[in-house]
Design an enzyme around this catalytic site. Structure first.
Site, PDB file in Angstrom:
ATOM      1  N   THR A 117       0.820  -1.219   0.000  1.00  0.00           N
ATOM      2  CA  THR A 117       0.000   0.000   0.000  1.00  0.00           C
ATOM      3  C   THR A 117       0.854   1.270   0.000  1.00  0.00           C
ATOM      4  OG1 THR A 117      -1.431   1.287   1.465  1.00  0.00           O
ATOM      5  CG2 THR A 117      -0.135  -0.410   2.508  1.00  0.00           C
ATOM      6  N   GLU A 119       0.349   3.549   1.891  1.00  0.00           N
ATOM      7  CA  GLU A 119       0.380   4.025   3.275  1.00  0.00           C
ATOM      8  C   GLU A 119       1.713   3.755   3.960  1.00  0.00           C
ATOM      9  OE1 GLU A 119      -3.275   3.518   5.500  1.00  0.00           O
ATOM     10  OE2 GLU A 119      -4.392   3.223   3.655  1.00  0.00           O
ATOM     11  N   TYR A 141      -1.680  -0.438  11.055  1.00  0.00           N
ATOM     12  CA  TYR A 141      -1.887  -1.087   9.751  1.00  0.00           C
ATOM     13  C   TYR A 141      -0.694  -0.834   8.830  1.00  0.00           C
ATOM     14  CZ  TYR A 141      -3.340  -1.463   4.864  1.00  0.00           C
ATOM     15  OH  TYR A 141      -3.374  -1.757   3.516  1.00  0.00           O
ATOM     16  N   LYS A 145       2.332  -3.372   7.428  1.00  0.00           N
ATOM     17  CA  LYS A 145       2.516  -3.563   5.978  1.00  0.00           C
ATOM     18  C   LYS A 145       3.955  -3.210   5.594  1.00  0.00           C
ATOM     19  CE  LYS A 145      -0.013  -4.534   3.173  1.00  0.00           C
ATOM     20  NZ  LYS A 145      -0.386  -5.893   2.640  1.00  0.00           N
TER      21      LYS A 145
HETATM   22  P1  NAD Z   1      -9.793  -7.178   2.378  1.00  0.00           P
HETATM   23  O1  NAD Z   1      -9.806  -6.817   3.817  1.00  0.00           O
HETATM   24  O2  NAD Z   1     -11.006  -6.959   1.538  1.00  0.00           O
HETATM   25  O3  NAD Z   1      -9.425  -8.723   2.212  1.00  0.00           O
HETATM   26  C1  NAD Z   1      -8.402  -9.333   2.939  1.00  0.00           C
HETATM   27  C2  NAD Z   1      -8.545 -10.845   2.714  1.00  0.00           C
HETATM   28  O4  NAD Z   1      -7.465 -11.493   3.391  1.00  0.00           O
HETATM   29  C3  NAD Z   1      -9.853 -11.431   3.267  1.00  0.00           C
HETATM   30  O5  NAD Z   1     -10.397 -12.339   2.347  1.00  0.00           O
HETATM   31  C4  NAD Z   1      -9.405 -12.124   4.554  1.00  0.00           C
HETATM   32  O6  NAD Z   1     -10.244 -13.216   4.906  1.00  0.00           O
HETATM   33  C5  NAD Z   1      -8.009 -12.572   4.162  1.00  0.00           C
HETATM   34  N1  NAD Z   1      -7.116 -12.775   5.318  1.00  0.00           N
HETATM   35  C6  NAD Z   1      -6.920 -11.927   6.362  1.00  0.00           C
HETATM   36  N2  NAD Z   1      -6.033 -12.456   7.214  1.00  0.00           N
HETATM   37  C7  NAD Z   1      -5.653 -13.650   6.690  1.00  0.00           C
HETATM   38  C8  NAD Z   1      -4.742 -14.656   7.093  1.00  0.00           C
HETATM   39  N3  NAD Z   1      -4.041 -14.535   8.229  1.00  0.00           N
HETATM   40  N4  NAD Z   1      -4.580 -15.730   6.304  1.00  0.00           N
HETATM   41  C9  NAD Z   1      -5.294 -15.876   5.148  1.00  0.00           C
HETATM   42  N5  NAD Z   1      -6.179 -14.965   4.735  1.00  0.00           N
HETATM   43  C10 NAD Z   1      -6.343 -13.857   5.491  1.00  0.00           C
HETATM   44  O7  NAD Z   1      -8.525  -6.418   1.777  1.00  0.00           O
HETATM   45  P2  NAD Z   1      -8.275  -5.738   0.356  1.00  0.00           P
HETATM   46  O8  NAD Z   1      -8.766  -4.358   0.398  1.00  0.00           O
HETATM   47  O9  NAD Z   1      -8.692  -6.679  -0.713  1.00  0.00           O
HETATM   48  O10 NAD Z   1      -6.683  -5.672   0.376  1.00  0.00           O
HETATM   49  C11 NAD Z   1      -5.881  -6.721  -0.153  1.00  0.00           C
HETATM   50  C12 NAD Z   1      -4.419  -6.321  -0.055  1.00  0.00           C
HETATM   51  O11 NAD Z   1      -4.200  -5.100  -0.765  1.00  0.00           O
HETATM   52  C13 NAD Z   1      -3.949  -6.076   1.372  1.00  0.00           C
HETATM   53  O12 NAD Z   1      -2.660  -6.617   1.518  1.00  0.00           O
HETATM   54  C14 NAD Z   1      -3.921  -4.567   1.494  1.00  0.00           C
HETATM   55  O13 NAD Z   1      -2.954  -4.152   2.424  1.00  0.00           O
HETATM   56  C15 NAD Z   1      -3.572  -4.153   0.086  1.00  0.00           C
HETATM   57  N6  NAD Z   1      -4.050  -2.830  -0.345  1.00  0.00           N
HETATM   58  C16 NAD Z   1      -5.355  -2.480  -0.173  1.00  0.00           C
HETATM   59  C17 NAD Z   1      -5.766  -1.229  -0.630  1.00  0.00           C
HETATM   60  C18 NAD Z   1      -7.201  -0.789  -0.485  1.00  0.00           C
HETATM   61  O14 NAD Z   1      -7.500   0.383  -0.758  1.00  0.00           O
HETATM   62  N7  NAD Z   1      -8.145  -1.648  -0.115  1.00  0.00           N
HETATM   63  C19 NAD Z   1      -4.868  -0.351  -1.249  1.00  0.00           C
HETATM   64  C20 NAD Z   1      -3.541  -0.760  -1.399  1.00  0.00           C
HETATM   65  C21 NAD Z   1      -3.151  -2.003  -0.943  1.00  0.00           C
HETATM   66  P1  TYD Z   2     -10.414   4.303   4.455  1.00  0.00           P
HETATM   67  O1  TYD Z   2     -11.372   3.845   3.402  1.00  0.00           O
HETATM   68  O2  TYD Z   2     -10.491   3.721   5.821  1.00  0.00           O
HETATM   69  O3  TYD Z   2      -8.959   4.124   3.815  1.00  0.00           O
HETATM   70  P2  TYD Z   2      -7.506   4.628   4.382  1.00  0.00           P
HETATM   71  O4  TYD Z   2      -7.665   5.131   5.748  1.00  0.00           O
HETATM   72  O5  TYD Z   2      -6.734   3.368   4.342  1.00  0.00           O
HETATM   73  O6  TYD Z   2      -7.066   5.676   3.418  1.00  0.00           O
HETATM   74  O7  TYD Z   2     -10.557   5.871   4.590  1.00  0.00           O
HETATM   75  C1  TYD Z   2     -10.350   6.731   3.495  1.00  0.00           C
HETATM   76  C2  TYD Z   2     -10.425   8.172   4.011  1.00  0.00           C
HETATM   77  O8  TYD Z   2     -11.739   8.419   4.468  1.00  0.00           O
HETATM   78  C3  TYD Z   2      -9.523   8.428   5.198  1.00  0.00           C
HETATM   79  O9  TYD Z   2      -9.016   9.761   5.108  1.00  0.00           O
HETATM   80  C4  TYD Z   2     -10.441   8.310   6.390  1.00  0.00           C
HETATM   81  C5  TYD Z   2     -11.760   8.811   5.841  1.00  0.00           C
HETATM   82  N1  TYD Z   2     -12.982   8.224   6.457  1.00  0.00           N
HETATM   83  C6  TYD Z   2     -13.985   9.063   6.949  1.00  0.00           C
HETATM   84  O10 TYD Z   2     -13.895  10.305   6.873  1.00  0.00           O
HETATM   85  N2  TYD Z   2     -15.085   8.490   7.520  1.00  0.00           N
HETATM   86  C7  TYD Z   2     -15.231   7.148   7.628  1.00  0.00           C
HETATM   87  O11 TYD Z   2     -16.240   6.684   8.186  1.00  0.00           O
HETATM   88  C8  TYD Z   2     -14.193   6.289   7.101  1.00  0.00           C
HETATM   89  C9  TYD Z   2     -14.294   4.800   7.193  1.00  0.00           C
HETATM   90  C10 TYD Z   2     -13.085   6.887   6.519  1.00  0.00           C
END
Ligand code: NAD
Ligand code: TYD
Length: 331
Positions: A117, A119, A141, A145
């Protein structure tokens, strides 16, 4: 190619699995612990083999990895607010889990992609982070990561593991658990619940449509140089308040639902990625934020079968703990 997709029942992992099985003819094995965020329903239309297990469990990993050509690790605890309330599982999954996967890949000489990420770089006032920017994570978090990224880098450097890291910016789209900003605001708007904006709402995120991220990870998997990190940033940045206003407009909900609530502790002000390196591998984003947001709102409107069980289950208790108020009863 036979791919072990860890965390493939989550938001981005299931999108990646769908694209790889459908468009690339890959054999997909999903290993997932099925935490609150893991949903087998998200894989209903994906040809795959499912293994229920944790990445920190060497026996489960050993069984799932049999015959794989590469490992792509999405598995993580992913919500910043939950990491502030309960960091324990973040350390276990991100650190111990990544370690167990790296060992399994090393023993078998497999290619490995770590999904990470923006982040990990922390917040940036102006300009954009490159892959050479220092890691300055600020939440449990992002710190876990970043720790996982450093471990992956060490396996490439020390053992010659063919590992690449792919760092995405904020992803959005179908199948995202409604604790995250966009699906939370869309579902609250559709239900007439308040839209809770943290602090002044002027925090900026770099929005990336989930399919664009999944394709970027595919590029890193196929063409990435071992030991390298690749940023995958979305084409548009937007302050939270504007995101929420656009959602109100797209859902036709009242502006009165918008409510400022206390800020998140340690809240990062702005994320921004430079994606020049992944562009050299032939990737570019295809979906601008306005179009992707409209698609996303339409998907949530049309797919209540997917989110209804969430909104009527454990999520309600989580929501009450996090926001100090109950969601409106399910209709
Ligand atoms: P998500 O929370 O939707 O899904 C996470 C998945 O991992 C779930 O299916 C959960 O059951 C599984 N999981 C959690 N712990 C586990 C474990 N110990 N063993 C096996 N499975 C496990 O997450 P996402 O948004 O799809 O994110 C996926 C990846 O992408 C993560 O590594 C996250 O850090 C990264 N990422 C997410 C975003 C975002 O905006 N969502 C952005 C950049 C990077
Ligand atoms: P989020 O989707 O939790 O992603 P991240 O914190 O990983 O960027 O949040 C996106 C942005 O939205 C972040 O600045 C926090 C803000 N936010 C709110 O203002 N209200 C909410 O209820 C949530 C979940 C997030």
């Amino acid at each position: 190619m036979r791919l072990l997709v860890c965390g493939g029942a989550g938001f981005i992992g299931s999108t990646f699995a769908r694209i790889r099985a459908r468009d690339h003819g890959d054999e997909v094995v999903v290993l997932d612990k099925l935490t609150y965020a893991g949903r087998r329903e998200s894989l209903n239309d994906v040809d795959h083999v499912f293994v229920h297990g944790a990445i920190e469990d060497p026996a489960a990993v050993g069984a799932a990895i049999e015959g794989a050509d590469a490992v792509v690790n999405f598995a993580a605890e992913t919500h910043v607010d939950r990491s502030i309330a309960e960091p324990d599982a973040f350390v276990r999954t991100q650190m111990q889990g990544t370690y167990v996967l790296l060992e399994a890949a090393r023993e078998r000489g497999l290619r490995y992609v770590q999904v990470s990420t923006d982040e990990v770089y922390g917040s940036i006032q102006a300009g954009s982070f490159t892959e050479d920017s220092p890691l300055r994570p600020s939440s449990p978090y992002s710190a876990t990561k970043a720790g996982a990224d450093l471990l992956v880098g060490s396996y490439a450097h020390t053992y010659g593991l063919e590992a690449v890291i792919c760092r995405g910016s904020n992803a959005y789209g179908p199948y995202q658990y409604p604790e995250k900003l966009i699906p939370l605001m869309v579902l609250n708007a559709l239900h007439g619940d308040a839209l809770p904006v943290y602090g002044d709402g002027m925090q900026v995120r770099n929005w990336l449509y989930v399919e664009d991220f999944a394709r970027g990870i595919g590029h890193a998997l196929e063409r990435g140089a071992p030991g390298e990190a690749y940023n995958v940033g979305g084409p548009d940045e937007c302050p939270n308040l504007e995101v929420v206003r656009r959602i109100l407009a797209l859902t036709g909900a009242s502006e009165d639902l918008l409510e400022h609530v206390p800020d998140r502790p340690g809240h990062d002000r702005r994320y921004s990625l430079s994606s020049e390196r992944i562009r050299t591998l032939g990737w570019e984003p295809r979906v601008r934020f306005a179009e992707g947001l409209e698609r996303t709102v339409t998907w949530y409107r049309d797919n209540a079968w997917w989110w209804e069980p969430i909104r009527s289950g454990e999520y309600r208790a989580y929501y009450e703990r996090q926001y100090g108020r109950a969601l409106r009863p399910a209709s």
